[in-house]
Design an enzyme around this catalytic site. Structure first.
Site, PDB file in Angstrom:
ATOM      1  N   GLY A   1      55.107  27.077  47.495  1.00 56.23           N
ATOM      2  CA  GLY A   1      53.746  26.840  47.410  1.00 56.23           C
ATOM      3  C   GLY A   1      52.957  27.922  46.291  1.00 56.23           C
ATOM      4  O   GLY A   1      53.730  28.154  45.251  1.00 56.23           O
TER       5      GLY A   1
ATOM      6  N   HIS B   1      52.468  39.032  53.302  1.00 55.40           N
ATOM      7  CA  HIS B   1      51.387  38.999  54.294  1.00 55.40           C
ATOM      8  C   HIS B   1      51.850  39.531  55.644  1.00 55.40           C
ATOM      9  O   HIS B   1      52.925  39.265  56.123  1.00 55.40           O
ATOM     10  CB  HIS B   1      50.534  37.659  54.444  1.00 55.40           C
ATOM     11  CG  HIS B   1      49.425  37.780  54.958  1.00 55.40           C
ATOM     12  ND1 HIS B   1      48.485  38.995  55.261  1.00 55.40           N
ATOM     13  CD2 HIS B   1      48.960  36.994  55.968  1.00 55.40           C
ATOM     14  CE1 HIS B   1      47.455  38.953  56.230  1.00 55.40           C
ATOM     15  NE2 HIS B   1      47.769  37.902  56.694  1.00 55.40           N
TER      16      HIS B   1
HETATM   17  P1  NAD Z   1      51.407  27.612  50.553  1.00 52.32           P
HETATM   18  O1  NAD Z   1      50.923  26.540  51.757  1.00 52.32           O
HETATM   19  O2  NAD Z   1      50.865  27.387  49.287  1.00 52.32           O
HETATM   20  O3  NAD Z   1      52.861  27.065  50.407  1.00 52.32           O
HETATM   21  C1  NAD Z   1      53.767  26.909  51.413  1.00 52.32           C
HETATM   22  C2  NAD Z   1      54.932  26.308  51.100  1.00 52.32           C
HETATM   23  O4  NAD Z   1      55.856  26.188  52.061  1.00 52.32           O
HETATM   24  C3  NAD Z   1      54.848  24.698  50.474  1.00 52.32           C
HETATM   25  O5  NAD Z   1      54.511  24.593  49.450  1.00 52.32           O
HETATM   26  C4  NAD Z   1      56.617  24.425  50.742  1.00 52.32           C
HETATM   27  O6  NAD Z   1      57.232  24.517  49.661  1.00 52.32           O
HETATM   28  C5  NAD Z   1      56.963  25.531  51.829  1.00 52.32           C
HETATM   29  N1  NAD Z   1      57.072  24.509  53.185  1.00 52.32           N
HETATM   30  C6  NAD Z   1      56.284  24.407  54.024  1.00 52.32           C
HETATM   31  N2  NAD Z   1      56.934  24.040  55.199  1.00 52.32           N
HETATM   32  C7  NAD Z   1      58.218  24.146  54.938  1.00 52.32           C
HETATM   33  C8  NAD Z   1      59.455  23.963  55.809  1.00 52.32           C
HETATM   34  N3  NAD Z   1      59.194  23.658  57.270  1.00 52.32           N
HETATM   35  N4  NAD Z   1      60.503  24.381  55.439  1.00 52.32           N
HETATM   36  C9  NAD Z   1      60.648  24.775  54.146  1.00 52.32           C
HETATM   37  N5  NAD Z   1      59.574  25.188  53.492  1.00 52.32           N
HETATM   38  C10 NAD Z   1      58.473  24.559  54.017  1.00 52.32           C
HETATM   39  O7  NAD Z   1      51.829  29.142  51.228  1.00 52.32           O
HETATM   40  P2  NAD Z   1      51.082  30.210  50.538  1.00 52.32           P
HETATM   41  O8  NAD Z   1      49.532  30.208  50.516  1.00 52.32           O
HETATM   42  O9  NAD Z   1      51.713  30.549  49.209  1.00 52.32           O
HETATM   43  O10 NAD Z   1      51.281  31.259  51.606  1.00 52.32           O
HETATM   44  C11 NAD Z   1      52.870  32.012  51.879  1.00 52.32           C
HETATM   45  C12 NAD Z   1      52.492  33.392  52.021  1.00 52.32           C
HETATM   46  O11 NAD Z   1      51.956  34.080  51.162  1.00 52.32           O
HETATM   47  C13 NAD Z   1      51.913  33.560  53.419  1.00 52.32           C
HETATM   48  O12 NAD Z   1      52.327  34.513  54.078  1.00 52.32           O
HETATM   49  C14 NAD Z   1      50.603  33.991  52.931  1.00 52.32           C
HETATM   50  O13 NAD Z   1      49.687  34.574  53.802  1.00 52.32           O
HETATM   51  C15 NAD Z   1      51.067  35.036  51.603  1.00 52.32           C
HETATM   52  N6  NAD Z   1      50.054  35.022  50.487  1.00 52.32           N
HETATM   53  C16 NAD Z   1      49.374  33.981  50.197  1.00 52.32           C
HETATM   54  C17 NAD Z   1      48.533  34.085  49.167  1.00 52.32           C
HETATM   55  C18 NAD Z   1      47.887  32.730  48.430  1.00 52.32           C
HETATM   56  O14 NAD Z   1      47.493  33.121  47.178  1.00 52.32           O
HETATM   57  N7  NAD Z   1      48.041  31.587  48.781  1.00 52.32           N
HETATM   58  C19 NAD Z   1      47.978  35.305  48.764  1.00 52.32           C
HETATM   59  C20 NAD Z   1      48.702  36.436  49.282  1.00 52.32           C
HETATM   60  C21 NAD Z   1      49.699  36.408  50.359  1.00 52.32           C
HETATM   61 MG    MG Z   2      45.532  36.208  53.326  1.00 50.60          MG
END
Ligand code: NAD
Ligand code: MG
Ligand code: MG
Length: 366
Positions: free
Chosen positions: A53, A135
């Site tokens: 993601g 995170h």
């Molecule tokens: P997201 O929602 O953008 O992406 C999640 C991805 O997980 C999906 O695209 C899919 O590929 C995969 N997924 C979902 N369900 C699944 C399953 N059951 N099995 C396998 N794969 C699956 O998530 P994100 O926002 O990138 O967050 C990921 C981590 O990064 C979290 O811990 C978040 O707190 C951290 N984080 C995110 C950001 C941000 O910019 N979004 C910034 C800093 C930290």
């Molecule tokens: Mg956050």
């Protein structure tokens, strides 16, 4: 509601830290850069990035471009599988990718991580491997209790994933927070530094902290300022103008579009550059009226929000929201998409093709 052991359980008291114990900390922050990281230690390892993601696609592609050996772990047939393949990355089912890796970076949504660790990682990860997070939520609030033989680290970029990728491609990087939670190998910090550098963080600065401080500051920042506070500020300004009879198009430009231009100035040169660039009229209006919007009562509410984060109350609410199928989130997404701010905005952005041409988010690709 009955708590299942392991996944989904919230202990009311999060892990203690100096901040939680109320002690004022007066320590110098240590910031690391590329020169402090040894990429060779990471090149020898196989890395699994679980999830593709916002963060997942950025980590996987940056690691690959930094010469690392990376596989993306996903659900077979899930929407991201093809995206990752199209980017030229090896893809495997989650448990398979985890079993073959020395370092597993868990980048599925926070609310899915505890079940995924329990069902697909705990029994599969190699002995002595490294489990990494972007995170601290699931460790800090005890949703995941990792196997004791694992190193557990955090490399948390301080920016949206799409910018972690686009900034790296542009030759820069997004600052990161690093933390070590478990360190049986005594190599955990070295690996975290190398990983942070490989995704571009070493160009901008990597601050060493704890899972506790990262979790609490990250949640507070996104709630009070970056996402929650900002969206409500924009909406309230837009609503005030349109309800007073001004054109929605003007309200949109004034309260949303122009925000980017202002923030760019602050990003480059702080508040001083922004005030330097705007008119004296605007600056006087800002300093005399801004504190009326964010007044003492608003500051007091921020303190209350921080307390709800530190006590675990917010975490508990979020876990329950997800157990119930995320009704509040779903309702809010529908309501927001129906708000005239979003509809007018889509129309106006359509008239500015250069925005679409340089879009950071392209949902079909990232
Ligand atoms: P997201 O929602 O953008 O992406 C999640 C991805 O997980 C999906 O695209 C899919 O590929 C995969 N997924 C979902 N369900 C699944 C399953 N059951 N099995 C396998 N794969 C699956 O998530 P994100 O926002 O990138 O967050 C990921 C981590 O990064 C979290 O811990 C978040 O707190 C951290 N984080 C995110 C950001 C941000 O910019 N979004 C910034 C800093 C930290
Ligand atoms: Mg956050
Ligand atoms: Mg997301």
């Amino acid at each position: 509601m009955k708590w299942r052991p392991g996944a989904g359980r919230i202990r009311l008291l999060p892990r203690l830290s100096a901040a939680n114990s109320g002690k004022v900390r007066e320590r110098l922050m240590k910031i690391y850069y590329n020169k402090d990281a040894n990429l060779r230690v990471l090149k020898k390892l196989s890395i699994a990035v679980i999830g593709y993601g916002s963060q997942g696609h950025a980590h996987a592609n940056n690691l690959k471009d930094s010469g690392m050996n990376v596989t993306v772990g996903l659900r077979k047939g899930g929407a991201s599988w093809k995206k990752a393949q199209r980017a030229g990355l090896p893809v495997a089912p989650v448990a398979e990718a985890a079993a073959a890796a020395d370092l597993v970076m868990l980048l599925v949504p926070d609310e899915l991580q505890a079940d995924m660790y329990r069902d697909q990682l705990a029994g599969k990860m190699r002995k002595g491997a490294t489990l990494a997070f972007a995170h601290g939520f699931n460790i800090h609030y005890h949703q995941i209790e990792p196997r004791p033989d694992l190193d557990v680290v955090m490399i948390a970029p301080k920016g949206p994933g799409h910018l972690v990728r686009s900034t790296y491609v542009g030759g820069g990087g997004v600052p990161c927070l690093l933390a070590v939670h478990q360190n049986p190998s005594r190599q955990a910090k070295k690996l975290a530094l190398a990983y942070g550098a490989a995704i571009g963080g070493g160009r901008a600065g990597m601050i060493e902290t704890t899972f506790c401080d990262e979790t609490e500051t990250d949640l507070f920042g996104e709630q009070a300022v970056l996402c929650g506070g900002l969206v409500e500020l924009v909406k309230a300004g837009y609503d005030t103008l349109t309800e007073a009879g001004y054109a929605p198009e003007m309200a949109y430009f004034e309260c949303l579009h122009e925000l980017k231009l202002i923030v760019d100035l602050m990003y480059e040169g702080g508040v001083a550059d922004m005030f330097y660039s705007i008119s004296n009229t605007a600056e006087y209006g800002a300093i005399s009226r801004g504190p009326q919007v964010i007044d003492a009562a608003a500051r007091q509410r921020m303190k209350t929000m921080l307390e709800q984060i530190r006590s675990g109350e917010f975490a508990r609410e979020f876990v329950l929201e997800n157990k119930a199928g995320a009704p509040t989130l779903k309702r809010s997404r529908t309501r927001m998409s129906e708000h005239s701010l979003e509809q007018v905005g889509a129309r106006l952005r359509g008239m500015m093709p250069w925005i679409a041409k340089r879009k950071i988010v392209d949902r079909g690709r990232n």
